[in-house]
Enzyme design. Structure first.
Site, PDB file in Angstrom:
ATOM      1  N   GLY A   8       0.834  -1.212   0.000  1.00 45.95           N
ATOM      2  CA  GLY A   8       0.000   0.000   0.000  1.00 45.95           C
ATOM      3  C   GLY A   8       0.858   1.247   0.000  1.00 45.95           C
ATOM      4  O   GLY A   8       0.498   2.275   0.579  1.00 45.95           O
ATOM      5  N   LEU A  10       1.554   3.499  -2.120  1.00 48.49           N
ATOM      6  CA  LEU A  10       1.099   4.744  -2.758  1.00 48.49           C
ATOM      7  C   LEU A  10      -0.077   5.364  -1.986  1.00 48.49           C
ATOM      8  O   LEU A  10      -0.656   6.352  -2.417  1.00 48.49           O
ATOM      9  CB  LEU A  10       0.669   4.482  -4.206  1.00 48.49           C
ATOM     10  N   GLY A  11      -0.431   4.782  -0.859  1.00 49.02           N
ATOM     11  CA  GLY A  11      -1.580   5.275  -0.086  1.00 49.02           C
ATOM     12  C   GLY A  11      -1.209   6.385   0.874  1.00 49.02           C
ATOM     13  O   GLY A  11      -0.098   6.922   0.850  1.00 49.02           O
ATOM     14  N   ASP A  34       2.463  -1.651  -4.445  1.00 49.75           N
ATOM     15  CA  ASP A  34       1.054  -1.237  -4.400  1.00 49.75           C
ATOM     16  C   ASP A  34       0.331  -1.959  -5.523  1.00 49.75           C
ATOM     17  O   ASP A  34       0.959  -2.381  -6.496  1.00 49.75           O
ATOM     18  CB  ASP A  34       0.942   0.288  -4.585  1.00 49.75           C
ATOM     19  N   ARG A  36      -1.819  -0.427  -7.264  1.00 53.71           N
ATOM     20  CA  ARG A  36      -1.891   0.566  -8.339  1.00 53.71           C
ATOM     21  C   ARG A  36      -0.550   0.658  -9.037  1.00 53.71           C
ATOM     22  O   ARG A  36       0.490   0.412  -8.423  1.00 53.71           O
ATOM     23  CB  ARG A  36      -2.222   1.949  -7.758  1.00 53.71           C
ATOM     24  N   ASP A  52      -0.302  -7.325  -5.674  1.00 47.47           N
ATOM     25  CA  ASP A  52      -1.657  -7.407  -5.143  1.00 47.47           C
ATOM     26  C   ASP A  52      -1.622  -8.346  -3.936  1.00 47.47           C
ATOM     27  O   ASP A  52      -1.376  -9.545  -4.070  1.00 47.47           O
ATOM     28  CB  ASP A  52      -2.572  -7.968  -6.255  1.00 47.47           C
ATOM     29  N   TYR A 141     -14.902  -2.076   8.629  1.00 46.57           N
ATOM     30  CA  TYR A 141     -13.529  -1.631   8.856  1.00 46.57           C
ATOM     31  C   TYR A 141     -13.062  -2.054  10.253  1.00 46.57           C
ATOM     32  O   TYR A 141     -12.000  -2.657  10.420  1.00 46.57           O
ATOM     33  CB  TYR A 141     -13.501  -0.101   8.721  1.00 46.57           C
ATOM     34  N   LYS A 145     -10.196  -4.709  11.630  1.00 37.53           N
ATOM     35  CA  LYS A 145      -9.082  -4.251  12.472  1.00 37.53           C
ATOM     36  C   LYS A 145      -8.960  -5.106  13.740  1.00 37.53           C
ATOM     37  O   LYS A 145      -7.863  -5.501  14.129  1.00 37.53           O
ATOM     38  CB  LYS A 145      -9.233  -2.763  12.823  1.00 37.53           C
TER      39      LYS A 145
HETATM   40  N1  SER Z   1      -8.523   7.452   9.605  1.00 39.33           N
HETATM   41  C1  SER Z   1      -9.225   6.218   9.549  1.00 39.33           C
HETATM   42  C2  SER Z   1     -10.570   6.387   8.927  1.00 39.33           C
HETATM   43  O1  SER Z   1     -11.147   7.443   9.099  1.00 39.33           O
HETATM   44  C3  SER Z   1      -9.383   5.659  10.935  1.00 39.33           C
HETATM   45  O2  SER Z   1      -8.448   4.698  11.156  1.00 39.33           O
HETATM   46  O3  SER Z   1     -11.050   5.479   8.344  1.00 39.33           O
END
Ligand code: SER
Length: 318
Positions: A8, A10-11, A34, A36, A52, A141, A145
């Site tokens: 990741g 380029l993130g 990345d 991309r 990937d 999300y 995590k």
């Molecule tokens: N910055 C992140 C988000 O807003 C939180 O880990 O998704």
């Protein structure tokens, strides 16, 4: 010395982490990857490979080819995008982590995993959120995590993989724009303040969240990976924070530099609902005790630096 791989790259975090790692260890020791393709002229200066993370053989190939000893696994979808595409979020956030851990196990690599304040939920205490507490998030999300923290712990205890992680708050950067997070307003607001002296905020004026300036975040990652393992009791993942503020409070700070700046609010119900389940401030004493974590940027210092750096960048680009 074995090399360092960043997924990741380029993130939002990767762009700055690659530079920080190069500054610390030398350009030829860092492999940026990345899914991309790096745009011509915009790729990080280090070695770059297209990769990937959902494809296990691709990770094996890169780790073998470049003799990788440490992996910073950053490839993942942020909170708001993950809520729009939960199936893809599961596949990338969990599948990518599982594959990367498997490669780390077989090639004896250390692995960094970025967890988040999103790993907490509505039943977690929201003020002074403890290091060890209830984690029942209600977003995809957050689910990825928490599961990621547990999977990293499992690989550490079961297979002896040196996994370490941080629960990041909202990250603020003047380099790479964020992509689909709930805390993104705290970055967008600076661009709009400089360009138009006006911003329409998607969170309520009184939504208090933890935040951190990116130079502190990259330093934290590198310091944690260099920390004495004998002192680490928590590994995956440490609460860390540098400041907590509301949109209202950030506006006050920006107005000290740009007095004519104005804000209005058009609340996005999806992102507001996510923010309402996250901590208002976390307790990062475990990180302070176990590997001497201390932030350098508070709200005033971050605001001043963001406005100076972004103004210079946007003037040159204009
Ligand atoms: N910055 C992140 C988000 O807003 C939180 O880990 O998704």
């Amino acid at each position: 010395m074995r090399r360092i791989l960043v997924t990741g790259a380029l993130g939002q975090i990767g762009t700055e982490l690659v530079e920080a790692l190069q500054a610390r260890y030398g350009e030829d020791r860092v492999i940026a990857t990345d899914v991309r393709m790096a745009p011509p002229g915009e790729s990080p200066r280090s070695l770059y490979a297209h990769m990937d993370c959902t494809q296990l053989p691709q990770i094996f190939e890169v780790v073998r080819r470049y003799d990788v000893g440490t992996i910073y696994h950053l490839a993942s979808l942020l909170s708001a995008v993950a809520e729009e595409r939960p199936q893809i979020a599961w596949s990338l956030n969990m599948g990518g982590l599982y594959n990367t851990l498997e490669v780390a196990r077989q090639y004896d690599c250390a692995l960094f995993f970025p967890s988040s304040i999103g790993a907490f939920g509505p039943t977690t205490p929201r003020d002074g959120t403890p290091q060890d507490t209830v984690q029942r998030p209600t977003t995809m999300y957050g689910v990825t995590k928490v599961a990621g923290e547990l999977l990293c712990d499992y690989y550490a205890t079961r297979f002896g993989v040196d996994t370490r992680g941080l629960r990041f708050p909202g990250l603020i950067s003047n380099t790479a724009p964020p992509g689909g997070g709930t805390t993104d307003y705290a970055v967008d607001i600076f661009y709009q303040a400089i360009r138009y002296r006006h911003y329409t905020c998607f969170l309520r004026a009184d939504s208090c969240l933890d935040m951190m300036y990116m130079p502190d975040a990259t330093r934290a990652m590198i310091d944690l990976m260099e920390a004495d393992p004998g002192r680490l009791k928590h590994r995956n993942s440490f609460n860390i924070t540098a400041m907590s503020f509301t949109p209202e409070r950030l506006v006050e700070e920006i107005c000290k530099h740009l007095p004519e700046f104005r804000i209005d609010y058009e609340v996005d119900p999806v992102r507001q609902a996510i923010a309402d389940t996250w901590p208002r401030s976390v307790d990062d004493s475990a990180a302070r005790q176990e590997w001497d974590w201390a932030p350098e940027y508070d709200l005033a210092r971050m605001t001043e630096d963001m406005l100076a750096k972004l103004s210079a960048k946007l003037t040159t680009a204009a």
